[in-house]
Design a protein around this motif. Sequence first.
Motif, short mmCIF file in Angstrom:
data_model
loop_
_atom_site.label_atom_id
_atom_site.label_comp_id
_atom_site.label_asym_id
_atom_site.label_seq_id
_atom_site.Cartn_x
_atom_site.Cartn_y
_atom_site.Cartn_z
N MET A 1 0.85 -1.17 0.00
CA MET A 1 0.00 0.00 0.00
C MET A 1 0.89 1.23 0.00
N LEU A 2 0.57 2.16 -0.86
CA LEU A 2 1.27 3.43 -0.92
C LEU A 2 0.46 4.48 -0.17
N VAL A 3 1.15 5.31 0.59
CA VAL A 3 0.50 6.43 1.26
C VAL A 3 1.09 7.69 0.66
N LEU A 4 0.24 8.46 -0.01
CA LEU A 4 0.69 9.67 -0.69
C LEU A 4 0.01 10.89 -0.07
N TYR A 5 0.71 12.01 -0.13
CA TYR A 5 0.13 13.26 0.34
C TYR A 5 0.13 14.27 -0.79
N CYS A 6 -1.04 14.83 -1.04
CA CYS A 6 -1.16 15.89 -2.06
C CYS A 6 -1.32 17.22 -1.35
N LYS A 7 -0.38 18.13 -1.59
CA LYS A 7 -0.34 19.41 -0.88
C LYS A 7 -1.48 20.33 -1.28
N ARG A 8 -2.01 20.13 -2.47
CA ARG A 8 -3.09 21.01 -2.92
C ARG A 8 -4.02 20.21 -3.82
N GLY A 9 -5.23 20.68 -3.94
CA GLY A 9 -6.18 20.03 -4.82
C GLY A 9 -5.84 20.32 -6.27
N MET A 10 -6.22 19.42 -7.14
CA MET A 10 -5.91 19.62 -8.56
C MET A 10 -6.73 18.69 -9.45
N ASP A 11 -6.82 19.07 -10.70
CA ASP A 11 -7.46 18.22 -11.71
C ASP A 11 -6.35 17.56 -12.51
N ILE A 12 -6.42 16.25 -12.62
CA ILE A 12 -5.41 15.55 -13.42
C ILE A 12 -6.06 14.42 -14.21
N PRO A 13 -5.45 14.06 -15.33
CA PRO A 13 -5.95 12.92 -16.09
C PRO A 13 -5.47 11.62 -15.44
N VAL A 14 -6.32 10.60 -15.48
CA VAL A 14 -5.96 9.28 -14.95
C VAL A 14 -6.18 8.27 -16.08
N GLY A 15 -5.26 8.26 -17.02
CA GLY A 15 -5.33 7.32 -18.13
C GLY A 15 -6.68 7.32 -18.81
N LYS A 16 -7.18 6.13 -19.10
CA LYS A 16 -8.45 6.00 -19.81
C LYS A 16 -9.66 6.30 -18.93
N LEU A 17 -9.45 6.44 -17.61
CA LEU A 17 -10.57 6.75 -16.72
C LEU A 17 -11.06 8.17 -16.94
N GLY A 18 -10.15 9.06 -17.40
CA GLY A 18 -10.54 10.45 -17.64
C GLY A 18 -9.92 11.40 -16.63
N ASN A 19 -10.43 12.65 -16.60
CA ASN A 19 -9.91 13.66 -15.68
C ASN A 19 -10.71 13.65 -14.38
N PHE A 20 -9.98 13.85 -13.27
CA PHE A 20 -10.64 13.87 -11.97
C PHE A 20 -10.04 14.96 -11.11
N THR A 21 -10.86 15.47 -10.20
CA THR A 21 -10.42 16.46 -9.23
C THR A 21 -10.01 15.73 -7.96
N PHE A 22 -8.78 15.95 -7.55
CA PHE A 22 -8.27 15.34 -6.32
C PHE A 22 -8.11 16.45 -5.28
N ALA A 23 -8.71 16.24 -4.13
CA ALA A 23 -8.63 17.22 -3.05
C ALA A 23 -7.27 17.13 -2.36
N ARG A 24 -6.94 18.20 -1.66
CA ARG A 24 -5.75 18.19 -0.82
C ARG A 24 -5.95 17.14 0.27
N GLY A 25 -4.93 16.34 0.52
CA GLY A 25 -5.05 15.35 1.59
C GLY A 25 -4.26 14.10 1.29
N TRP A 26 -4.67 13.01 1.94
CA TRP A 26 -3.92 11.75 1.93
C TRP A 26 -4.62 10.73 1.05
N TYR A 27 -3.81 10.00 0.30
CA TYR A 27 -4.34 8.97 -0.59
C TYR A 27 -3.65 7.64 -0.29
N LEU A 28 -4.44 6.61 -0.18
CA LEU A 28 -3.93 5.27 0.07
C LEU A 28 -4.26 4.42 -1.14
#
Length: 141
Positions: A1-28
């Motif tokens: 399991m990876l634990v990542l921290y995003c310092k700020r919210g952002m919109d990014i592409p996720v391959g074929k899934l499309g673009n998504f908005t990721f909030a500031r915070g922790w991702y597992l």
Amino acid sequence: MLVLYCKRGMDIPVGKLGNFTFARGWYLYVGSAFGPGGVAARCRHHRQVSTHPRWHIDYLRAVCDLREVWFTHDPVPREHLWAKRLASKLKLQSPVHGFGASDCGCGSHLFFSAVKPNGKRFLALASRKYPAELPVYCEFV
Ligand SMILES: [Zn+2]
């Protein structure tokens, strides 16, 4: 399991899934490492930003800091069990349906937490009910 921290919210592409908005915070993110080189090779991959994103997590990793890597050398795949426990026991939300779960029945292998996740709680959940499992390790990046 990876634990990542995003310092700020952002919109990014996720391959074929499309673009998504990721909030500031922790991702597992839970995944497997049964390819060539095993856990060591997969950890090396995730420690760097991929110039040619292959997996969904590569897109998020490119804009977030990797803080922790939790892993086991158990030959039995645990990613789906860990994903289920993150959702059901820790009550974490999945920000993107299908993330890292293109070829399984899990809704997602990515989870979000606005506050830093409790590593000890995850460790207890990861090894509960399977006392014969190999140890679960954590590396702080
Ligand atoms: Zn799954």
